[in-house]
Design an enzyme around this catalytic site. Structure first.
Site, short mmCIF file in Angstrom:
data_model
loop_
_atom_site.label_atom_id
_atom_site.label_comp_id
_atom_site.label_asym_id
_atom_site.label_seq_id
_atom_site.Cartn_x
_atom_site.Cartn_y
_atom_site.Cartn_z
N LYS A 102 0.92 -0.83 0.01
CA LYS A 102 0.10 0.20 -0.03
C LYS A 102 0.72 0.97 0.02
O LYS A 102 2.03 1.18 0.15
CB LYS A 102 -1.02 0.22 1.01
CG LYS A 102 -0.15 -0.02 2.50
CD LYS A 102 0.27 1.27 3.16
CE LYS A 102 0.94 1.50 4.14
NZ LYS A 102 1.73 2.17 4.93
N ASP A 127 -1.19 -1.14 11.11
CA ASP A 127 -2.40 -1.41 8.84
C ASP A 127 -3.07 -3.02 8.87
O ASP A 127 -3.06 -3.03 7.63
CB ASP A 127 -0.96 -1.99 8.05
CG ASP A 127 -0.14 0.10 7.90
OD1 ASP A 127 -1.00 0.63 8.63
OD2 ASP A 127 0.89 0.22 7.88
#
Length: 351
Positions: free
Chosen positions: A13, A161
């Site tokens: 990401k 995350d």
């Protein structure tokens, strides 16, 4: 007991937006961020078989990594030193605490092979994505014994995350990042991502951010008051509107990362990489997460490869070998199954 092998793509990401609030009592910071998956991905192979003497056993080892000259990849942590390995044990504890009476899940032996393509400790979330892939495989294998709340609790215990990677599409993240608000994933963004030849510890960057905040040099939203959330809600709203309309110049103006001054102060090469992306023709460039990975946004997909090449040429004159620039369009990638984890890309059963 037959063993079952799951092969999963674990994408990286970038953070299109990141503001940081004060340090909380638990040591974490309140953040406001926008997660964007990119098609750079590790391949995670999870084989689940019988446990040993009624106990869980975990082994994590590296697969053949894709060479990225001039990178010298950091060694992959093994077994329970790896977040993917710890994901097995944390999952087992959660299942056993919720289903102790039924024993619906029997202890298993789990072997995890990780073929690394995402740089380690680089702000791209590779370890968290690997852990999310393992959680998905365990859920699939054992018939989804954890509901969404329990699974999110396990994910958050592993890392801030990991909940995002269980979801895996564009989203706003609040609190530590686990409070997710989905954003439509289209259109994908034309990006040039700078993959570093060095790592940078997240905790080190946050400590430096706190020091800069105390001096008043961390940027507008740096602050030490843990009762106040990070600023930027209005800017996230503007970013969301620009994303929905595919208006790249407006998206570029909204890109922001509060941790940039801290990361640059620790590794000045980051500033040079950002400058290389801007000089190459990107509309804007920022670090991803706590760095040192960086990315630049282009106007469109046309000539993305040329932008990456120009950035590399420019940086070679100031910091040779520090970064490799790769062109890509954001999104989890065609090899990511089922919108995120809908089905394993391959399942093999063996005795």
């Amino acid at each position: 007991m037959q063993s079952v092998t799951y092969r999963l793509s674990a994408p990286a990401k970038v953070n299109l937006f990141l503001t940081v609030g004060g340090r909380r009592a638990d040591g974490y910071h309140e953040i406001l961020t926008v997660f964007e998956p990119i098609p750079l991905a590790d391949e995670v192979t999870v084989t689940i078989g019988s446990g040993s003497a009624g106990k869980w056993a975990v082994r994590v080892r590296p697969g053949p990594s894709v060479p990225r000259a001039p990178r010298e990849p950091a060694p992959l942590p093994l077994d329970l030193d790896n977040l993917a390995g710890r994901a097995v044990i944390r999952y087992a504890h959660e299942v056993e605490s919720l289903h102790a009476a039924s024993r619906s899940v029997t202890p298993a032996g789990v072997e995890i092979i990780i073929e690394k393509r995402i740089p380690i400790a680089a702000g791209l979330g590779g370890g968290s994505s690997d852990a999310a892939a393992v959680l998905w495989a365990l859920q699939e294998h054992f018939g989804h014994p954890l509901d969404s709340l329990a699974l999110r609790r396990v994910a958050l215990d592993l890392g801030s995350d990991v909940p995002f990677f269980l979801y895996g599409e564009r989203a706003i993240g609040r609190s530590r990042g686990e409070d997710l608000v989905p954003i439509p994933p289209e259109p994908g963004l034309p990006l040039v991502v700078g993959l570093p030849a060095f790592s940078l510890g997240t905790a080190d960057v946050y400590r430096r951010h706190d020091c800069l905040s105390a001096r008043g040099t961390a940027g507008a939203s740096g602050r030490q008051d843990p009762e106040r959330p990070p600023s930027g809600t209005d800017r996230v709203g503007l970013l969301r509107e620009a994303l929905a309309g595919g208006r790249m110049p407006e998206v570029a103006r909204a890109l922001h990362n509060d941790l940039e001054p801290a990361a640059v102060s620790l590794r000045p090469e980051i500033r040079l990489a950002l400058e290389a992306l801007r000089k190459a023709g990107c509309l804007a460039a920022i670090p991803s997460g706590s760095g040192p990975s960086v990315f630049g946004l282009a106007q469109d997909e046309k000539d993305l490869g040329s932008l990456a090449a120009r950035a590399g040429e420019w940086l070679s004159g100031t910091s040779p070998g520090a970064y490799e620039f790769v062109a890509m369009v954001s999104g989890p990638g065609p090899d990511t199954p089922g919108g995120r984890w809908g089905h394993p890309s391959q399942v093999r059963r063996r005795r």
